[in-house]
Design a protein around this motif. Structure first.
Motif, mmCIF file in Angstrom:
data_model
loop_
_atom_site.group_PDB
_atom_site.id
_atom_site.type_symbol
_atom_site.label_atom_id
_atom_site.label_comp_id
_atom_site.label_asym_id
_atom_site.label_seq_id
_atom_site.Cartn_x
_atom_site.Cartn_y
_atom_site.Cartn_z
ATOM 1 N N ASN A 2 52.432 77.399 -65.398
ATOM 2 C CA ASN A 2 51.670 76.849 -64.384
ATOM 3 C C ASN A 2 52.701 76.949 -63.293
ATOM 4 O O ASN A 2 52.008 77.189 -61.950
ATOM 5 C CB ASN A 2 51.471 75.265 -64.882
ATOM 6 C CG ASN A 2 50.787 74.526 -63.846
ATOM 7 O OD1 ASN A 2 49.745 75.196 -63.211
ATOM 8 N ND2 ASN A 2 51.057 73.360 -63.450
ATOM 9 N N ASN A 41 52.462 80.235 -61.440
ATOM 10 C CA ASN A 41 51.305 80.434 -60.546
ATOM 11 C C ASN A 41 51.344 79.618 -59.409
ATOM 12 O O ASN A 41 50.797 80.251 -58.581
ATOM 13 C CB ASN A 41 50.077 79.884 -61.468
ATOM 14 C CG ASN A 41 49.797 80.584 -62.912
ATOM 15 O OD1 ASN A 41 50.018 81.957 -62.839
ATOM 16 N ND2 ASN A 41 49.020 80.214 -63.907
ATOM 17 N N VAL A 42 51.691 78.516 -59.326
ATOM 18 C CA VAL A 42 51.866 77.798 -58.077
ATOM 19 C C VAL A 42 52.856 78.644 -57.161
ATOM 20 O O VAL A 42 52.385 78.843 -56.029
ATOM 21 C CB VAL A 42 52.239 76.305 -58.234
ATOM 22 C CG1 VAL A 42 52.514 75.789 -56.833
ATOM 23 C CG2 VAL A 42 51.474 75.691 -59.325
ATOM 24 N N GLY A 90 53.403 81.792 -57.172
ATOM 25 C CA GLY A 90 52.774 83.125 -56.705
ATOM 26 C C GLY A 90 51.592 82.771 -55.697
ATOM 27 O O GLY A 90 51.482 83.632 -54.636
ATOM 28 N N ARG A 91 50.940 81.525 -55.879
ATOM 29 C CA ARG A 91 49.946 81.233 -55.037
ATOM 30 C C ARG A 91 50.142 80.873 -53.739
ATOM 31 O O ARG A 91 49.838 81.196 -52.565
ATOM 32 C CB ARG A 91 49.150 80.006 -55.691
ATOM 33 C CG ARG A 91 47.905 80.472 -56.320
ATOM 34 C CD ARG A 91 46.622 79.131 -56.455
ATOM 35 N NE ARG A 91 47.365 77.903 -56.643
ATOM 36 C CZ ARG A 91 47.568 77.410 -57.960
ATOM 37 N NH1 ARG A 91 47.382 78.283 -58.929
ATOM 38 N NH2 ARG A 91 48.036 76.379 -58.099
ATOM 39 N N ASN A 92 51.389 80.389 -53.714
ATOM 40 C CA ASN A 92 51.916 79.733 -52.199
ATOM 41 C C ASN A 92 52.526 80.851 -51.558
ATOM 42 O O ASN A 92 53.009 80.602 -50.276
ATOM 43 C CB ASN A 92 53.424 78.733 -52.704
ATOM 44 C CG ASN A 92 52.657 77.481 -52.828
ATOM 45 O OD1 ASN A 92 51.495 77.128 -52.553
ATOM 46 N ND2 ASN A 92 53.433 76.547 -53.499
ATOM 47 N N LYS A 101 52.030 83.716 -49.647
ATOM 48 C CA LYS A 101 50.841 84.166 -48.795
ATOM 49 C C LYS A 101 51.089 85.681 -48.642
ATOM 50 O O LYS A 101 52.330 86.285 -48.553
ATOM 51 C CB LYS A 101 50.800 83.514 -47.411
ATOM 52 C CG LYS A 101 50.619 82.011 -47.544
ATOM 53 C CD LYS A 101 49.085 81.469 -47.962
ATOM 54 C CE LYS A 101 49.074 80.112 -48.046
ATOM 55 N NZ LYS A 101 49.912 79.321 -49.098
ATOM 56 N N ASN A 128 58.077 82.904 -46.261
ATOM 57 C CA ASN A 128 57.469 82.957 -47.557
ATOM 58 C C ASN A 128 58.460 83.263 -48.757
ATOM 59 O O ASN A 128 58.375 82.540 -49.602
ATOM 60 C CB ASN A 128 56.284 83.807 -47.845
ATOM 61 C CG ASN A 128 54.928 83.607 -47.094
ATOM 62 O OD1 ASN A 128 54.854 82.263 -47.029
ATOM 63 N ND2 ASN A 128 54.223 84.419 -46.566
#
Length: 1124
Positions: free
Chosen positions: A1078, A1081-1082, A1084-1086, A1088, A1099
């Motif tokens: 989890n 994933n966070v 990776g999502r953060n 940009k 980033n």
């Protein structure tokens, strides 16, 4: 309960034992382990809560708070929410109940622990965290406690450490910024209330010279009489409690100002209040009263009041240091300056009872430091902004700064003020350069101030005016290669030089008469010289006369340095305009140097030899050095004189040589000898008059140096004299055509000079008849050292000159070079000799490789490659210490010169150079932690790639036309891959200098040759490098290079952004240990999909920060915790 009581007693006795003098280190380690294990237990905090409320033992309380700190910062995520609520409620209650009785360091630690909870939980789970602080501040009983909490919150939440995610850091800053207005309002209220409350009760003192001042300056600085009146109120006497509260409030403000932006929240009333408190620092009357009243209590109060002034100045300086000033804040700034200059006027006000200096001595040293910081910030950051305000009187400000500078009680304070003047002079100079049309107007405005400054700085370096202070300066101990006295003189002369640049005529007419006065004394010494049995003696014996002579000589030495420092302002475009001034100076200097050499003042007997002899030697040396400073002026005169052929110029140079020649002797002290040698070198190299070689004095030096029986000068002097003689023969004469340079004659003379200098060295060459002349090794080493140091210097000094000069030089040296190559194998195991030989060859390669010709150069390189076998390299690097490493480094430097050579000549050596690097040197040093040899090796690899790109990538015309379709042909791929792998490995090592250097090399290869775009790099190496660099950021091993690493990652990723986002990033996150799916994933999502440099690097740093944060959190969870 009983078991808790027993645990507490046990802990108390352990703590007492741990800190007892007699406890062994072994036992301390056991106790430490025991305590660590206890802290790791789940639920240990409950016992600690009991300990805190039940013990008076400081050690136990400190330990218990450390357990809480560890729990909150490292294990909080795994603490059950019920326990968290209990801790959040118990600790503040504990603080409230005991804050008055706890020792201050325990109370502060407890505050920090509560703030740490707020850092994690506010506002979501700890919604009243900040409101509680505000309530504490507003309640009179707990105001000090609230202020301590507020300052701790500002420190811990505004600029938090690593252990928070970027999102949380941003959230905290935003939450705090929302509170700023309220907080500043409260702090203003506290300070105003205290001030007003005590102002009313302050007894009105009788009118005194200090209390009613509203001088002319003040009306200039403060338009509104009301503010002048306000600032003239007597300073209230505060009680200890109010004093303490105000100091806490000012500390809070200083920290808040360090991070909040300048805005309307910082109100005029707050600024005025801060200034009221800044007056505490310069209020001598209150200190006097405190000491008159006698009790030690009052003296402490006096010091505390001074501290309030220091804290208030810290607040002002925090605001001052911000360069970015919003329009609406400019008016506030102006008001701040006006109020500070009111204080400056107060400090420097001269009245009968007090001199300015004694007043400054009475002020708190830290207050004076802060005040000086303020003035420096004003001049460096804000002067250009403020100078344009018509209502701001800059000239009056300079008057105050002048008084403040020249009444500083300490040397350091004076240095700091000189720095401020230097900043001001730089500002003026650049202002004039950018607005040449206004030059006269600007200079007229400041002329008086600058002349005053110049005169005073010159007075300050003279014993005649400033003996007491100058005698305190240390002239023995070196710090940063200069003594305290040298630093004092150098900084003063920099100010003199900057004024000279702005006002040349004034500066010269101020300085020259002072020099003249001291010269009269020096030149008048001749009449006091008497001949005694053992030589000449100076017949000045009265103690007072000796002291006066000592001071005069010291001053003359300083003024000679000043005159030398100004030489650059007489050359170039102003040569003609200032010619007569410069000529006056140079004629005086020539006269003085000749006088010193003729009457041999350096060998004279004096009444106080330990003082006067060094003085006389120093003046003589400084006069030579000052004359040397005018060598560029002489060179310009030489080219002018060449047209008119003036006798005056010839006389100047001949007389100078008459002054120099007698000093080139082993009987003269080194300081004087070296000054003479340097002057000779400047005449030969910079001035280059045609007639120099025909002057009898120069002929004399030639004969002395080439005479085998003459005693050799000390190494440094010998090298300088030989350089000068060689340059006289080698350097082209200015303003003469090639056919008048007399090269044939000069060439013959140069050959015989070098032949004489290398006579003993050439005799060392092994020949068929005498394979090895038997001579003790040490004697041989001395000959090698003495000859090579001279020859190397000669080559070095002409390496940038015309082809003809270098040709003649090599012809003269040819035999010595061949001898060196023949001797080299015989000394391969003597690393000190090899070191000197390689230095010589390195200089030859840099300066004369074209003249040496290809066949001979190839022979040299081949000899070296044969000699430096793997065994020899290992012996040098591993067994011979620093000298051995130096030898290998110089060998690699020679190869750097070889691989950079354009054209095809040395290309055949590339394979063997690369194989030497990768197969012989690299394996020896790769695993060694020591940085020796590595920097040179990687520089050689970089130069090999950079200058021989086509050795690896054959670029065809067709490929470059159809860029992107045809891929360049790759050659020597294994060697290229090995080099890249070595670069990659170097990023895994701790040496930060090597890391920085190699990252720079890769980036340069990318900028110049598009390294990252090459197919082999893109497909097989690109993401390996990105991975290594990201890991370095995560491990924080090279934190100083964060920015450079971020940019390199961007440059690599930008070659294939799609591959980076779609393949590399997910793969990188998958391979990360210590984080769950989890969290990955966070992360990776953060990240940009930004493709511009600033956003991308932001980033990257966010990813690194949050990855570290998640790992920290997961490490802190108790085993078996289920993560959702």
């Amino acid at each position: 309960m009983a078991s808790e009581e027993a645990s507490l007693r046990a802990l108390e006795s352990l703590m007492t034992e741990f800190f007892h003098d007699c406890t062994t280190n072994e036992r301390k380690r056991e106790i430490e382990e025991l305590l660590d294990n206890f802290a790791q237990q789940i639920g240990a905090w409950r016992l600690c809560l009991y300990f805190l409320s039940s013990t008076r033992n400081d050690y136990v309380m400190m330990y218990s708070l450390t357990v809480f700190e560890n729990l909150i910062n490292k294990m909080w995520l795994g603490v059950p929410s019920q326990d968290k609520m209990e801790i959040r409620s118990c600790l503040p209650k504990l603080l409230l109940a005991h804050h008055k009785t706890l020792p201050y360091f325990i109370r502060n630690k407890l505050c920090k622990v509560i703030v740490d909870i707020g850092r994690q939980d506010w506002p979501m789970f700890y919604h009243d965290f900040f409101t509680n602080i505000l309530q504490l501040i507003q309640s009179p009983v707990t105001t000090p406690l609230g202020l301590i909490m507020l300052k701790t919150t500002s420190e811990e939440l505004a600029c938090p450490r690593e252990d928070l995610s970027v999102a949380r850091k941003e959230e905290l800053r935003k939450l705090l910024l929302d509170q700023v207005q309220t907080v500043l309002g409260l702090l203003t209220g506290i300070l105003e209330t205290v001030w007003d409350k005590h102002s009313v009760t302050a007894a009105t003192p009788p009118p005194s010279p200090t209390s009613g001042e509203s001088g002319d300056l003040l009306s200039n600085l403060l338009q509104s009489p009301s503010s002048a009146k306000l600032l003239n109120q007597p300073i209230p006497i505060l009680d200890a409690e109010s004093e303490y509260m105000c100091s806490l409030a000012l500390e809070c403000l200083a920290h808040l100002f360090s991070w909040i932006p300048l805005s309307a929240s910082i109100t005029p009333s707050l600024l005025t209040t801060i200034f009221h408190f800044a007056r505490f620092g310069c209020d001598i009357r209150a200190r006097k009263m405190a000491s008159v009243n006698g009790s030690s209590q009052n003296c402490v109060l006096g010091q505390e009041r001074g501290r309030l002034g220091v804290l208030a100045m810290s607040c002002i300086n925090e605001l001052m240091s911000k360069n970015c000033v919003p329009m609406e804040f400019e008016e506030y700034l102006l008001r701040m300056f006006q109020q500070t200059f009111y204080l400056l006027q107060k400090i420097t006000k001269d009245n009968n009872a007090h001199t300015v200096k004694s007043r400054l001595e009475e002020l708190d040293e830290s207050y004076v430091e802060k005040f000086t910081d303020f003035l420096r910030l004003f001049v460096s950051v804000h002067l250009r902004r403020i100078e344009s305000y018509s209502q701001f009187p800059v000239v009056e400000f300079l008057t105050l700064l002048f008084k403040y500078t020249f009444h500083q009680p300490t040397h350091e304070g004076y240095f700091s003020c000189l720095d401020i003047w230097t900043l001001f002079l730089d500002y003026l100079t650049s202002k004039i350069k950018s607005r040449l049309g206004d030059k006269e107007a600007v200079l007229n405005r400041y002329e008086d101030a600058l002349v005053l400054l110049l005169t005073e700085v010159l007075n300050r370096i003279q014993f005649r005016y400033n003996q007491a202070q100058l005698e305190e300066l240390d002239d023995e101990t070196l710090d940063d290669d200069q003594t305290e006295w040298q630093r004092y003189l150098r900084q003063s002369l920099e100010v003199v030089a900057k004024v000279m640049e702005l006002l040349p005529t004034h500066a010269f007419s101020t300085l020259f008469p002072v020099l003249q006065d001291n010269l009269e004394v020096y030149l008048g010494l001749q009449q006091f010289i008497v001949t005694s049995g053992s030589g000449h003696r100076l017949n000045i014996t009265a103690e007072n006369d000796c002291r006066r002579l000592h001071c005069s000589l010291r001053d003359l030495s300083s003024l000679l340095q000043a005159v030398g420092r100004l030489a650059e302002y007489f050359i170039g475009d102003v040569f003609a305009a200032r010619f007569s001034d410069a000529l006056t100076v140079v004629e005086r200097l020539v006269k003085v140097t000749l006088y010193g050499s003729q009457i041999k003042l350096y060998n004279i007997e004096t009444a106080v030899p330990s003082v006067l002899k060094p003085d006389l030697i120093d003046v003589h040396a400084q006069s030579l050095a000052a004359l040397q400073a005018y060598s560029h002026w002489l060179a310009q005169y030489c080219s002018e004189a060449h047209r008119q052929n003036t006798q005056q110029f010839v006389t100047l140079v001949s007389t100078t040589m008459d002054a120099v020649t007698p000093l080139i002797s082993t009987k003269v002290q080194d300081k004087l000898l070296l000054s003479a040698c340097h002057l000779l070198v400047s005449l030969a190299t910079t001035v280059r008059p045609v007639f120099l070689i025909s002057i009898p004095a120069v002929q004399k030096v030639f004969n002395r140096i080439t005479d085998a029986s003459a005693q050799r000068l000390v190494d440094k002097a010998q090298v300088l004299v030989c350089r000068a003689l060689s340059n006289i023969l080698l350097l082209p004469w200015p303003n003469l055509p090639e056919n008048e340079q007399q090269w044939p004659v000069r060439s013959i003379n140069h050959a015989s000079l070098i032949s004489a200098l290398s006579r003993d060295y050439r005799d060392l060459k092994p020949s068929a008849a005498a394979p090895q002349r038997k001579m003790p090794l040490d004697d041989t080493k001395v000959i090698i050292h003495q000859t090579l140091s001279v020859l190397e210097d000669i080559v070095d000094s002409i390496s940038g000159e015309s082809t003809k000069s270098r040709q003649i030089c090599y012809q003269s040296l040819q035999e010595s070079v061949q001898v060196s190559l023949a001797l080299f194998p015989a000394f391969i195991h003597q690393s000190d000799v090899t070191d000197e030989m390689l230095s010589f060859f390195l200089t030859l390669f840099r300066g004369l490789r074209v003249q040496m010709g290809v066949p001979f150069t190839e022979q040299i390189i081949q000899t070296f490659l044969n000699m430096f076998t793997r065994e020899q390299l290992a012996e040098s690097i591993l067994h011979e210490g620093s000298t051995g490493c130096r030898v290998v480094e110089k060998f690699l430097k020679i190869l750097q010169v070889v691989v950079q050579e354009p054209g095809q000549v040395f290309k055949p050596f590339l394979p063997s150079i690369i194989s030497l690097c990768m197969e012989q040197v690299y394996p020896i040093i790769a695993e060694r932690p020591s940085p020796d040899v590595k920097a040179e090796l990687f520089e050689l690899l970089f130069r090999t790639l950079h200058h021989n790109w086509r050795y690896f990538f054959k670029s065809t015309v067709l490929a470059s036309v159809q860029r992107g379709i045809a891929e360049e042909q790759m050659e020597n791929e294994p060697q290229f891959s090995a080099i890249m792998q070595a670069f990659g490995q170097s990023f895994l090592q701790p040496d930060i200098h090597l890391f920085k250097q190699n990252l720079f090399y890769l980036e340069t290869l990318n900028t110049k040759q598009k390294l990252y775009h090459k197919k082999i790099f893109r497909i097989t190496m690109l993401f390996q490098f990105v991975n290594v660099l990201l890991q370095v950021l995560v491990h924080k091993s090279h934190d100083l290079l964060q920015e450079e690493i971020g940019i390199a990652i961007y440059n690599m990723a930008s070659v294939d952004f799609d591959g980076f986002f779609a393949a590399f990033l997910p793969e990188f996150l998958t391979s990360c240990d210590g984080v769950d799916a989890n969290q990955k994933n966070v992360l990776g999502r953060n990240f940009k999909m930004d493709r511009d440099l600033p956003s991308f690097t932001q980033n990257v740093h966010r990813l690194v920060n949050d990855l570290r944060y998640y790992r920290l959190c997961n490490d802190s969870l108790p085993p078996g915790t289920v993560k959702l």
